[in-house]
Design a protein around this motif. Structure first.
Motif, short mmCIF file in Angstrom:
data_model
loop_
_atom_site.label_atom_id
_atom_site.label_comp_id
_atom_site.label_asym_id
_atom_site.label_seq_id
_atom_site.Cartn_x
_atom_site.Cartn_y
_atom_site.Cartn_z
N CYS A 62 43.04 44.49 51.05
CA CYS A 62 42.56 43.68 50.24
C CYS A 62 42.84 44.44 48.69
CB CYS A 62 41.35 43.11 50.23
SG CYS A 62 40.85 42.23 51.77
N TRP A 63 43.26 43.76 47.87
CA TRP A 63 43.37 44.40 46.63
C TRP A 63 43.23 43.43 45.29
CZ3 TRP A 63 47.65 43.99 49.58
CH2 TRP A 63 48.70 43.37 49.17
N ARG A 64 43.16 43.74 44.16
CA ARG A 64 42.87 43.19 42.86
C ARG A 64 43.89 43.47 41.76
NH1 ARG A 64 37.58 41.81 39.57
NH2 ARG A 64 37.75 43.78 38.74
N LYS A 65 44.59 42.80 41.24
CA LYS A 65 45.50 43.05 40.18
C LYS A 65 45.19 42.29 38.93
CE LYS A 65 50.61 43.08 39.35
NZ LYS A 65 51.91 42.78 39.92
N ILE A 74 43.82 38.67 39.86
CA ILE A 74 44.28 37.91 41.14
C ILE A 74 43.93 38.76 42.25
CG2 ILE A 74 46.17 36.77 42.10
CD1 ILE A 74 47.75 36.55 39.60
N THR A 75 43.40 38.17 43.20
CA THR A 75 43.11 39.05 44.39
C THR A 75 44.23 38.81 45.42
OG1 THR A 75 41.70 37.32 45.40
CG2 THR A 75 40.46 38.91 44.25
N TYR A 76 44.54 39.67 46.18
CA TYR A 76 45.59 39.78 47.32
C TYR A 76 45.01 40.16 48.64
CZ TYR A 76 48.75 39.76 43.06
OH TYR A 76 49.29 39.37 41.93
N GLN A 77 45.48 39.87 49.80
CA GLN A 77 45.08 40.31 50.89
C GLN A 77 46.35 40.46 51.98
OE1 GLN A 77 42.29 37.66 50.46
NE2 GLN A 77 43.96 36.73 49.83
N LYS A 78 46.15 41.24 52.87
CA LYS A 78 47.51 41.22 53.85
C LYS A 78 46.75 41.79 55.14
CE LYS A 78 52.09 42.63 54.95
NZ LYS A 78 53.61 43.45 54.39
#
Length: 429
Positions: A111-114, A386-390
């Motif tokens: 997970c990360w946030r940009k 914006i958060t992301y996850q993979k």
């Protein structure tokens, strides 16, 4: 100023209450102007500019030749001061950019946030009796650091139809090319809805009078973001017996001169200090050109003498000032106990004025007690996070059963099935 000596705790709320002004018809009249701008565009903008600012301009847009002519009249001393301030503000805000951090919450799940810049932002810069070109630095620099693609600036013209040269110069060094000679509610409406000349923006920043503030509150209800709820400017001074009455009086007046609706508050454990400060106020007030504004603001302002520093801190935190100046031998220790303030100035040689102009911190701050929940403008104000996850197959295999259980417990079977259908492809049921 009215002095309250050793008030009981149940009286604090009444003492620190901001002045209230009748706004019963304010929002109604502001809404009418906004609707006219929405439906008529530039025609309404020009009509209201003539009605309220007594100015007729053929063009709303400030041309390059107009900018060059105005800037050429600006003294070098002002230019160099603006450049010094810009350098400090840029240095302070540059470090607020944070690189994305990728976190593996479980094996196979990252997970990360940009931070992504808001594309279109609009600035409202007051003109008139106090052209706040310093606010352009406070908004333009963090916006450029954040990476905003389009920045527009609206500011009311003077009676001669021109924009103050310091405003145009400051806009230039911040890289702001689109400047419009429009003020008041019509400027907020134009940026909120867009006209043939003025682009629609996604978020509006900047201070203004009660009409501008009301306009920002109304357009926020209709989907256009604003920087923060804002009201009249204010300062609180927390001082002990060793503080200088002359310094305190100067700080109170510097804030009171913003306008009759500004407010200042003095909190001290020393009755003698408060008495001496009141005398200093009367002496210094006569020396400033805007003394009528300051004098009216001081009529609605208070000084509080407390029995101990603990009570003083509690009153300050309850007030949640936009600006807080701590003049005490223990200034840093006391500052650690402040939980609600927009910006804090420590020691006798840190006047609030330096934060307004050139120290590096931002002067666009929450007022009217909103410092209990809001922060001042920063680079963060100009970005969306914006958060992301993979997930890998292994990651979904590990977390999937828990997600299914939780979704079914909430009665959201579709959520559970979105996981279950994937688990089936990797051998799970």
């Amino acid at each position: 100023m009215k002095i309250y000596r050793y008030p009981e705790k149940e009286d604090w709320e009444r003492i620190i209450k901001r002045p209230e002004f009748d706004q019963s018809s304010l929002f109604e009249s502001v809404e009418k102007i906004l609707q006219s701008v929405k439906t008529e565009g530039d025609l309404a903008v020009k009509r209201f500019t003539q009605q309220f600012d007594k100015v007729v301009r053929d063009e709303i847009y400030v041309t390059e030749s107009e900018k060059e002519m105005a800037i050429s009249s600006l003294p070098e001393e002002i230019r160099s001061s603006i450049e010094l301030a810009a350098k400090n503000i840029r240095r302070f805000h540059q470090v607020q950019l944070v690189a994305p951090q990728v976190i593996e919450t479980m094996p196979g799940i990252i997970c990360w946030r940009k931070s992504v810049a808001i594309e279109k932002v609009g600035f409202y810069i007051p003109g008139g009796t106090a052209p706040l070109f310093s606010t352009i630095l406070m908004l333009g620099i963090p916006a450029s650091i954040a990476g905003c693609k389009e920045i527009i600036l609206c500011t009311p013209p003077g009676r001669d139809g021109k924009i103050h040269p310091a405003i145009l110069y400051t806009a230039g060094i911040c890289g702001i090319k689109n400047v419009f000679a429009v003020g008041g509610v019509q400027a907020i409406g134009a940026m909120a809805y867009g006209t043939a000349t003025i682009p629609k923006v996604d978020k509006i920043f900047g201070p203004g009078n009660q009409y501008v503030t009301a306009a920002k509150q109304l357009i926020q209800q209709k989907g256009v973001a604003i920087d923060m709820p804002a009201g009249p400017s204010e300062v609180c001074v927390l001082a002990d017996e060793e503080a200088s009455p002359a310094f305190i009086a100067a700080d109170l007046i510097s804030q009171a001169e913003h306008g009759a609706d500004s407010q200042v508050l003095l909190v001290s454990t020393s009755d003698d200090l408060v008495t001496l400060t009141i005398a200093e106020l009367e002496k210094q007030l006569s020396a400033i050109p805007r003394r009528e504004f300051a004098a009216k603001a001081l009529q609605y302002s208070n000084a509080v003498v407390t029995r101990n520093i603990s009570d003083a801190l509690d009153i300050v935190n309850a007030y949640a000032p936009e600006h807080l100046i701590i003049m005490s031998k223990n200034d840093e220790e006391l500052a650690e106990k402040i939980i609600s303030a927009g910006s804090v100035f420590l020691g006798s040689f840190s006047p609030e004025s330096v934060g307004d102009y050139a120290s590096g911190t931002n002067h666009t701050l929450p007022t009217n007690g909103y410092a209990k929940a809001y922060s001042g403008v920063s680079v963060d104000s100009f970005v969306k996070k914006i958060t992301y996850q993979k997930l890998t197959r292994e990651g979904l295999h590990a977390i999937g059963p828990a997600v299914i259980t939780m979704a079914e417990c909430e009665g959201l079977t579709g959520h559970a099935e979105a996981v279950r259908v994937r688990l089936a492809t990797i051998g799970e049921k």
